[in-house]
Design a protein around this motif. Structure first.
Motif, PDB file in Angstrom:
ATOM      1  N   ALA A  33      23.011 -34.769 -36.801  1.00 38.64           N
ATOM      2  CA  ALA A  33      22.781 -33.344 -37.058  1.00 38.64           C
ATOM      3  C   ALA A  33      22.468 -32.593 -35.768  1.00 38.64           C
ATOM      4  N   LEU A  34      21.701 -33.225 -34.900  1.00 38.74           N
ATOM      5  CA  LEU A  34      21.404 -32.599 -33.605  1.00 38.74           C
ATOM      6  C   LEU A  34      22.668 -32.432 -32.771  1.00 38.74           C
ATOM      7  N   LEU A  35      23.513 -33.451 -32.770  1.00 33.07           N
ATOM      8  CA  LEU A  35      24.761 -33.363 -32.010  1.00 33.07           C
ATOM      9  C   LEU A  35      25.679 -32.287 -32.576  1.00 33.07           C
ATOM     10  N   GLN A  36      25.695 -32.129 -33.898  1.00 30.73           N
ATOM     11  CA  GLN A  36      26.506 -31.069 -34.507  1.00 30.73           C
ATOM     12  C   GLN A  36      26.020 -29.692 -34.071  1.00 30.73           C
ATOM     13  N   ARG A  39      26.996 -29.025 -30.387  1.00 28.21           N
ATOM     14  CA  ARG A  39      28.432 -29.015 -30.118  1.00 28.21           C
ATOM     15  C   ARG A  39      28.900 -27.585 -29.846  1.00 28.21           C
ATOM     16  N   PRO A  40      29.668 -27.383 -28.769  1.00 27.13           N
ATOM     17  CA  PRO A  40      30.185 -26.040 -28.512  1.00 27.13           C
ATOM     18  C   PRO A  40      31.178 -25.629 -29.598  1.00 27.13           C
ATOM     19  N   GLY A  41      31.100 -24.404 -29.999  1.00 26.23           N
ATOM     20  CA  GLY A  41      32.010 -23.882 -31.006  1.00 26.23           C
ATOM     21  C   GLY A  41      31.580 -24.182 -32.427  1.00 26.23           C
ATOM     22  N   ALA A  42      30.344 -24.646 -32.606  1.00 25.38           N
ATOM     23  CA  ALA A  42      29.851 -24.926 -33.956  1.00 25.38           C
ATOM     24  C   ALA A  42      29.660 -23.611 -34.703  1.00 25.38           C
ATOM     25  N   PRO A  43      30.107 -23.536 -35.960  1.00 19.70           N
ATOM     26  CA  PRO A  43      29.958 -22.285 -36.716  1.00 19.70           C
ATOM     27  C   PRO A  43      28.488 -21.951 -36.946  1.00 19.70           C
ATOM     28  N   ALA A  44      28.129 -20.703 -36.731  1.00 20.81           N
ATOM     29  CA  ALA A  44      26.742 -20.273 -36.872  1.00 20.81           C
ATOM     30  C   ALA A  44      26.608 -19.174 -37.916  1.00 20.81           C
ATOM     31  N   ASP A  45      27.609 -18.988 -38.765  1.00 20.27           N
ATOM     32  CA  ASP A  45      27.543 -17.916 -39.738  1.00 20.27           C
ATOM     33  C   ASP A  45      26.859 -18.383 -41.014  1.00 20.27           C
ATOM     34  N   GLY A  46      26.099 -17.511 -41.601  1.00 20.60           N
ATOM     35  CA  GLY A  46      25.413 -17.815 -42.853  1.00 20.60           C
ATOM     36  C   GLY A  46      24.111 -18.561 -42.636  1.00 20.60           C
ATOM     37  N   PRO A  47      23.312 -18.642 -43.681  1.00 18.93           N
ATOM     38  CA  PRO A  47      22.037 -19.358 -43.558  1.00 18.93           C
ATOM     39  C   PRO A  47      22.265 -20.862 -43.431  1.00 18.93           C
ATOM     40  N   ARG A  48      21.461 -21.490 -42.589  1.00 22.29           N
ATOM     41  CA  ARG A  48      21.582 -22.930 -42.377  1.00 22.29           C
ATOM     42  C   ARG A  48      20.261 -23.606 -42.692  1.00 22.29           C
ATOM     43  N   VAL A  51      17.448 -28.756 -38.982  1.00 27.24           N
ATOM     44  CA  VAL A  51      18.102 -29.985 -38.548  1.00 27.24           C
ATOM     45  C   VAL A  51      17.590 -31.157 -39.389  1.00 27.24           C
ATOM     46  N   PHE A  52      16.303 -31.141 -39.708  1.00 28.06           N
ATOM     47  CA  PHE A  52      15.715 -32.218 -40.501  1.00 28.06           C
ATOM     48  C   PHE A  52      16.248 -32.190 -41.932  1.00 28.06           C
ATOM     49  N   GLY A  53      16.384 -30.998 -42.493  1.00 32.25           N
ATOM     50  CA  GLY A  53      16.932 -30.871 -43.836  1.00 32.25           C
ATOM     51  C   GLY A  53      18.389 -31.291 -43.894  1.00 32.25           C
ATOM     52  N   GLU A  54      19.129 -30.959 -42.858  1.00 33.63           N
ATOM     53  CA  GLU A  54      20.532 -31.351 -42.793  1.00 33.63           C
ATOM     54  C   GLU A  54      20.659 -32.874 -42.686  1.00 33.63           C
ATOM     55  N   ALA A  55      19.814 -33.500 -41.872  1.00 30.83           N
ATOM     56  CA  ALA A  55      19.848 -34.959 -41.738  1.00 30.83           C
ATOM     57  C   ALA A  55      19.486 -35.628 -43.055  1.00 30.83           C
TER      58      ALA A  55
END
Length: 69
Positions: A33-36, A39-48, A51-55
């Protein structure tokens, strides 16, 4: 109607195994999740999620495959 001892014992055993898999896989998915995020060009639109919740979400979606079969 009560469950038999074997069924209760098996469900507890599976719960312990599930927690063990979560403890082992969570750090791996945390790194992913941290690497994602980095990563350059990772989408940043919308609520996320964090990192802990994603993992945690990635680990919880992958672990059930270990119990199939």
């Amino acid at each position: 109607m009560s469950r038999s001892f074997v069924t209760v014992s098996r469900s507890r055993s599976e719960a312990v195994q599930f927690r063990a898999f979560l403890a082992v896989t969570y750090p791996i998915f945390l790194v992913a999740a941290l690497l994602q995020r980095l990563r350059p060009g990772a989408p940043a639109d919308g609520p996320r999620r964090s990192v802990f919740g994603e993992a945690r979400a990635m680990a919880l979606s992958a672990i059930p495959f270990a119990f199939m079969g």
